[in-house]
Write an enzyme that holds these catalytic residues in place. Sequence first.
Site, short mmCIF file in Angstrom:
data_model
loop_
_atom_site.label_atom_id
_atom_site.label_comp_id
_atom_site.label_asym_id
_atom_site.label_seq_id
_atom_site.Cartn_x
_atom_site.Cartn_y
_atom_site.Cartn_z
CG ASP A 33 12.49 0.64 1.68
OD1 ASP A 33 11.35 0.85 2.13
OD2 ASP A 33 13.36 -0.02 2.28
CE LYS A 90 7.23 -2.77 -3.15
NZ LYS A 90 8.51 -2.26 -2.56
CE LYS A 101 6.38 8.85 -9.78
NZ LYS A 101 7.41 9.77 -10.25
N GLY A 154 5.84 -0.16 3.96
CA GLY A 154 5.38 1.21 3.85
C GLY A 154 5.50 1.75 2.44
CG HIS A 155 3.81 0.97 -0.76
ND1 HIS A 155 2.95 0.13 -1.42
CD2 HIS A 155 4.96 0.29 -0.65
CE1 HIS A 155 3.57 -1.01 -1.70
NE2 HIS A 155 4.79 -0.93 -1.24
CD GLN A 167 7.30 -6.77 3.14
OE1 GLN A 167 6.52 -7.42 2.48
NE2 GLN A 167 7.05 -6.45 4.40
CB THR A 210 10.93 1.19 11.07
OG1 THR A 210 11.86 1.41 10.00
CG2 THR A 210 10.21 -0.14 10.85
NE ARG A 261 13.78 3.21 3.08
CZ ARG A 261 12.93 4.06 2.52
NH1 ARG A 261 13.39 4.94 1.64
NH2 ARG A 261 11.66 4.04 2.84
CB SER A 279 10.22 7.58 -11.34
OG SER A 279 9.91 8.42 -10.25
#
Length: 433
Positions: A13, A16, A18, A40-41, A223, A300, A304, A417
């Site tokens: 999370d 990655k 972006k 998930g990206h 991950q 999910t 976090r 970023s």
Amino acid sequence: MPTLAVIGSQWGDEGKGKITDYLAEDADLVVRYQGGANAGHTIKVGEEVFALHLLPSGIIRENVISVVGNGLVIDCDELEVELEALRKTGRSGKGLRLSDRANVVMPYHRILDGAEERARGSKTVGTTGRGIGPCYSDKIARAGIRIGDLLDEELLRDRIATIAPVKERFAESLGAELGLDQEALVAKLLSFGKKWEQYITDTSVLVNDAIKAGKKVMFEGAQGTMLDIDYGTYPYVTSSNCTSAGICTGVGVPPSAVGEVIGVTKAYTTRVGAGPFVSELTDEVGKHLQTKGGEFGTTTGRARRCGWLDLVVVRHAVRLNGMACIALTKLDVLNDLDTIKVCVAYDVDGKRVENFPSNVRHLERAKPIYEELDGWKSWEGSTAELCKRGYEALPQGMRSYIQYIERSTGVPAGIISVGKGRDETIDRRHKKW
């Protein structure tokens, strides 16, 4: 060598997706090498937002070949949903390539995942319940189904007939029932094989040939390093190798083929699910980071856990992955905080520890040792305009924070970023590829 690897340096999370999408502008191939639909990206292109789980981040760009390597485990239903969502945006997905050696997440893997987690009682590991662990277990136990098997009906029938009875008995031992219909399962898998035959190939040959031809190849992790099966917070980890070492086995390339490694690092720390988290904040600052950072899982939807930047973790990742630089993300989330803390070491039973421990009990007892830095105030105008003006236009406090991280990790912050968009990025690398 024209290859880049984009690796998460924390618990995932980190942003990655972006960073990979940003770097993919110059790439010929983007190759994912591990994980499954439990990752998930999120990618923002203009006003469009893409949530990817199995598809490599390069799939958004029509001119990029996007490779799903043999190190992944593929849930066919999930992949088809993603492809259909992609096509609805007007993108063809024609650049997709699937390794014929990648293992398939079977319907019974999801059932067994939940049954095993329930059997752990209060000692759950926080699995997403998507069958990833049981699928990797079957791969190692030589009881898996591979994508290439979906093109061979006789082989597929034989494999399922051999495996199914064993899975039925195992499920019964956990108090679960699979209710497998072998004929229906074979038919469904064969239909996926027919539909995807144009994509299925020996991706090891494809990638190695591309590298030899001088094409620009990017390797993408799913991950983060701290979820690596060997070097993460075991047993609260994923079931594959997330570090740069996993590229070789997860794609089928030699170590010499892995060029520059970029470690994506969030300006603070988050993790999803169970497991020790030394710098976790359960106060108002933690809630602030969660809310302003939008810290909810792409896959999910789980909230976090948030905390200050843990440099013990980042140094661990820099060493393991051989990172040439880091891509520092979500700095804008720290805007307006008067004071920012950074965890520089742990106190474990009165002893200062600067290298990440392997013993989970030591981690559970560890207390963070912090250093404090001054915060900074938000800038005026748009983030994109700020980035056009370059690094020196960033607030002084932010630049001091970046420099502190660089000194502490021993590697430069090559990419900065400060937002989700491609144009909210400052690239300070001297060598782009």
